[in-house]
Structure formats: structure tokens, C-alpha cells
Design a protein around this motif. Structure first.
Motif, mmCIF file in Angstrom:
data_model
loop_
_atom_site.group_PDB
_atom_site.id
_atom_site.type_symbol
_atom_site.label_atom_id
_atom_site.label_comp_id
_atom_site.label_asym_id
_atom_site.label_seq_id
_atom_site.Cartn_x
_atom_site.Cartn_y
_atom_site.Cartn_z
ATOM 1 N N ARG A 14 0.819 -1.222 0.000
ATOM 2 C CA ARG A 14 0.000 0.000 0.000
ATOM 3 C C ARG A 14 0.851 1.271 0.000
ATOM 4 O O ARG A 14 0.327 2.373 0.142
ATOM 5 C CB ARG A 14 -0.920 0.028 1.223
ATOM 6 N N ARG A 15 2.167 1.130 -0.175
ATOM 7 C CA ARG A 15 3.083 2.271 -0.086
ATOM 8 C C ARG A 15 2.734 3.367 -1.101
ATOM 9 O O ARG A 15 2.667 4.543 -0.745
ATOM 10 C CB ARG A 15 4.527 1.795 -0.291
ATOM 11 N N GLU A 16 2.530 2.991 -2.356
ATOM 12 C CA GLU A 16 2.245 3.996 -3.387
ATOM 13 C C GLU A 16 0.948 4.738 -3.106
ATOM 14 O O GLU A 16 0.870 5.950 -3.289
ATOM 15 C CB GLU A 16 2.215 3.344 -4.768
ATOM 16 N N GLU A 17 -0.066 4.028 -2.656
ATOM 17 C CA GLU A 17 -1.339 4.675 -2.322
ATOM 18 C C GLU A 17 -1.152 5.634 -1.144
ATOM 19 O O GLU A 17 -1.692 6.747 -1.146
ATOM 20 C CB GLU A 17 -2.398 3.626 -1.985
ATOM 21 N N VAL A 19 1.700 7.188 -0.257
ATOM 22 C CA VAL A 19 2.501 8.345 -0.685
ATOM 23 C C VAL A 19 1.645 9.320 -1.491
ATOM 24 O O VAL A 19 1.695 10.528 -1.267
ATOM 25 C CB VAL A 19 3.756 7.891 -1.457
ATOM 26 N N ALA A 20 0.840 8.811 -2.406
ATOM 27 C CA ALA A 20 -0.020 9.693 -3.202
ATOM 28 C C ALA A 20 -1.026 10.426 -2.314
ATOM 29 O O ALA A 20 -1.240 11.633 -2.456
ATOM 30 C CB ALA A 20 -0.741 8.897 -4.290
ATOM 31 N N SER A 48 10.775 0.336 4.401
ATOM 32 C CA SER A 48 10.037 1.034 3.342
ATOM 33 C C SER A 48 8.555 1.221 3.654
ATOM 34 O O SER A 48 7.858 1.917 2.920
ATOM 35 C CB SER A 48 10.203 0.303 2.012
ATOM 36 N N ASN A 49 8.070 0.619 4.728
ATOM 37 C CA ASN A 49 6.661 0.768 5.098
ATOM 38 C C ASN A 49 6.456 1.666 6.314
ATOM 39 O O ASN A 49 5.357 1.751 6.843
ATOM 40 C CB ASN A 49 6.033 -0.604 5.365
ATOM 41 N N VAL A 82 -4.763 2.169 4.213
ATOM 42 C CA VAL A 82 -3.325 1.954 4.045
ATOM 43 C C VAL A 82 -2.533 1.811 5.336
ATOM 44 O O VAL A 82 -1.474 1.180 5.332
ATOM 45 C CB VAL A 82 -2.687 3.045 3.152
#
Length: 105
Positions: A14-17, A19-20, A48-49, A82
Motif C-alpha cells: 500500500r506504499r504507493e497509495e 505516498v499519493a 520502506s513501510n 493503508v
């Protein structure tokens, strides 16, 4: 000035969600809220999470206005998907001194 440090953990995948969503919230906060002076989002180098946020407001009332804003409500909807439940740690404080170079973002 009212400062806030927030630590969170994001579900794997869910990292990209995250960050956005947090980038949109941060941008709208600084752009649309006169009392929001700074909103930084940082990733933890070793995980990274995991992330931490640094937010700076003119006062506690400005932070309360932030929490009542439409973009914050949109962010909370994303956060429900997320963020790992129970992982968010908020530490409120008072900015005592600050120093920045001209190259600071």
C-alpha cells in the motif's frame, strides 16, 4: 508555533497509495490553510513501510482547522485502507527554534 510529529506504518503493498494520498493532503494543507506553515513527509531508511511526518502550524487552532478541512477528511479515508491499525503515534509540541538553509525545500 504548534508542531506535530507523526509516525505511521503502512500495510505492505500500500506504499504507493499512501505516498499519493499523504502528498495530496500535505500539498493542500500548505496551499489552502493559512495556518499550516510546513508539512514534510519522510520515509524511514531501514523500513520502506514506515514514515514520519513533520507538521508546523501557527497555533493549536490552526491545527484544529486542518483536522476540519475537506482534504483531511479525504486523507482519513485513504488512511483507513493503508495504515496498520494502531501504528500511528502523534507527538505534539511547540517549536522553540529553527534553522534552515536557502536550499531547504
Amino acid at each position: 508555533m504548534f508542531s506535530l510529529v507523526v509516525q505511521v506504518e503502512v500495510h505492505p503493498g500500500r506504499r504507493e497509495e499512501f505516498v499519493a494520498g499523504i502528498a495530496a493532503n500535505a500539498e493542500a494543507s500548505v496551499r489552502d490553510e493559512p495556518g499550516c506553515l510546513r508539512f514534510d513527509v519522510s520515509a524511514v531508511a531501514t523500513d520502506s513501510n514506515r514514515f514520519f511526518l513533520y507538521e508546523l502550524y501557527t497555533d493549536a487552532e490552526a491545527f484544529a482547522a486542518h483536522k476540519a478541512s475537506p482534504h483531511f477528511a479525504r486523507w482519513r479515508e485513504i488512511a483507513e485502507r493503508v495504515l496498520v491499525p494502531g501504528s500511528q503515534v502523534n507527538t505534539a509540541g511547540e517549536l522553540l527554534t529553527t534553522h534552515a538553509s536557502e536550499e531547504s525545500a
